[in-house]
Write an enzyme that holds these catalytic residues in place. Sequence first.
Site, short mmCIF file in Angstrom:
data_model
loop_
_atom_site.label_atom_id
_atom_site.label_comp_id
_atom_site.label_asym_id
_atom_site.label_seq_id
_atom_site.Cartn_x
_atom_site.Cartn_y
_atom_site.Cartn_z
N GLY A 118 0.78 -1.23 0.00
CA GLY A 118 0.00 0.00 0.00
C GLY A 118 0.81 1.28 0.00
N GLU A 163 4.73 -6.33 2.19
CA GLU A 163 4.61 -6.92 0.86
C GLU A 163 4.14 -5.87 -0.15
OE1 GLU A 163 2.12 -10.30 1.87
OE2 GLU A 163 0.33 -9.04 1.90
N GLY A 184 3.76 -3.80 -3.69
CA GLY A 184 3.69 -4.13 -5.11
C GLY A 184 3.93 -2.88 -5.94
N ARG A 185 2.93 -1.99 -5.96
CA ARG A 185 2.94 -0.83 -6.84
C ARG A 185 4.20 0.02 -6.70
NH1 ARG A 185 -1.71 1.40 -9.14
NH2 ARG A 185 -2.96 0.30 -7.60
N CYS A 201 -13.83 1.26 -29.25
CA CYS A 201 -15.09 1.93 -29.53
C CYS A 201 -15.88 2.11 -28.24
CB CYS A 201 -15.89 1.12 -30.53
SG CYS A 201 -14.94 0.78 -32.02
N TYR A 255 0.30 -2.87 -12.17
CA TYR A 255 -1.15 -2.84 -12.41
C TYR A 255 -1.44 -2.18 -13.76
CZ TYR A 255 -1.11 -3.77 -7.38
OH TYR A 255 -0.86 -4.30 -6.14
C1 LIG Z 1 -2.42 -6.00 -3.54
C2 LIG Z 1 -1.86 -6.42 -2.25
C3 LIG Z 1 -0.58 -6.01 -1.86
C4 LIG Z 1 0.23 -5.01 -2.65
O1 LIG Z 1 -0.36 -3.76 -2.58
P1 LIG Z 1 0.34 -2.48 -3.27
O2 LIG Z 1 -0.66 -1.40 -3.11
O3 LIG Z 1 0.58 -2.85 -4.69
O4 LIG Z 1 1.60 -2.23 -2.53
C5 LIG Z 1 -0.07 -6.53 -0.70
N1 LIG Z 1 -0.78 -7.41 0.05
C6 LIG Z 1 -2.02 -7.81 -0.27
C7 LIG Z 1 -2.73 -8.76 0.58
C8 LIG Z 1 -2.61 -7.32 -1.43
O5 LIG Z 1 -3.84 -7.70 -1.75
#
Ligand SMILES: *Cc1c(COP(=O)(O)O)cnc(C)c1O
Length: 352
Positions: A203, A234, A236-237, A302, A331
């Site tokens: 997050g 953990e 991601g983004r 379209c 994403y």
């Molecule tokens: C999507 C997700 C993440 C990664 O979130 P980001 O916003 O991409 O950092 C981590 N843990 C869980 C459980 C998620 O669903």
Amino acid sequence: MEERVLREISRLNTFPAYVYDLPGLSEHAARIRADFPHEIFYAAKANPDPEILLALRPHVDGFEVASGGELDHVHRTVPGARLAFGGPGKTDEELALAVRLGVERVHVESVRELPRLSGADVLLRANLPFGVEGAALAMSGPFGMDEPELRRCLSLLPPDVRFRGLHAHLASGLDVEDLLKIHCQVLEWAAEFAPEEVNLGGGMAVDYGDPLWRFDWKAYAEGIPDVPFRLRIEPGRAMTAHHGWYVTDVLDVKQTRGETYAILRGGTHHLRTPVTKGHDQPFTVLGDGGRSGTATLVGQLCTPKDVFASRVPVRNLAPGSVVAFDMAGAYAWNISHHDFLMHPKPAFHYVT
Ligand SMILES: *Cc1c(COP(=O)(O)O)cnc(C)c1O
């Protein structure tokens, strides 16, 4: 944009294309690693491209997967990597695969998962009422469990399922201050359970309005209190968003009903991010000549929803101009509806 990325883009002769900057990604991940002293598992759902996973591998402690498909893919792509498996609605087959592959942690989201997790090490995922205003994506919904349900899990734990601790991923898109507000509450709450470890989720924010802005990992790390258990995140983004570009060319520029549209080869079926997040995707127009002013950048679909950026200032835009959309490393391709309208798919290029 780094010189090496510009060079790769200038060599492209078919569009659209995705370009990933692997050295840039490695550097970025190494810096995060240096600034953040706790465990980092990369959330594969942000971008599971094999080259991305391999570039991240030396800099992260493991990978978080959210489906049997991701589990199988990551296990094959980075053999031997430490894995955590989460997600709501896990099937019998997915849980059996997790047990068979011996994933290091299963993030349990329901008491019904427990009898199918023989031999597993688990974190119980909590759905806690902690939040802040402004979270881009509050994870309210069917994720994790309320505290009574979580305690029920503990009382029903089969003897061969090992409770290791707790998991909470409560919101996405937060800057340091807001993330710490939530994470401090989570840690205080978690202490009562005497966990061996707590996973705080992901997050960490990116800013689609400012591609150069970076989450301050050092300040975040410094704000996390000392706790008597192991910590893991953990993200991601914020790991991968800045290291991918969706590059395409302008097919047409036209005016209709007072609006200027640049129509680009491809569309949001390749880069769905601006539609799902409701933002203008940042971009750079390469080359010169063409018009300057205000335009809406759209794709070939379209549907009026096929918009990359709406009424934004543009320079040098003309048919044939090359447009590189920034922040397409997370994403982006993997959340897009590729088959809608059956246009050709982009090629993938890796700066190495
Ligand atoms: C999507 C997700 C993440 C990664 O979130 P980001 O916003 O991409 O950092 C981590 N843990 C869980 C459980 C998620 O669903």
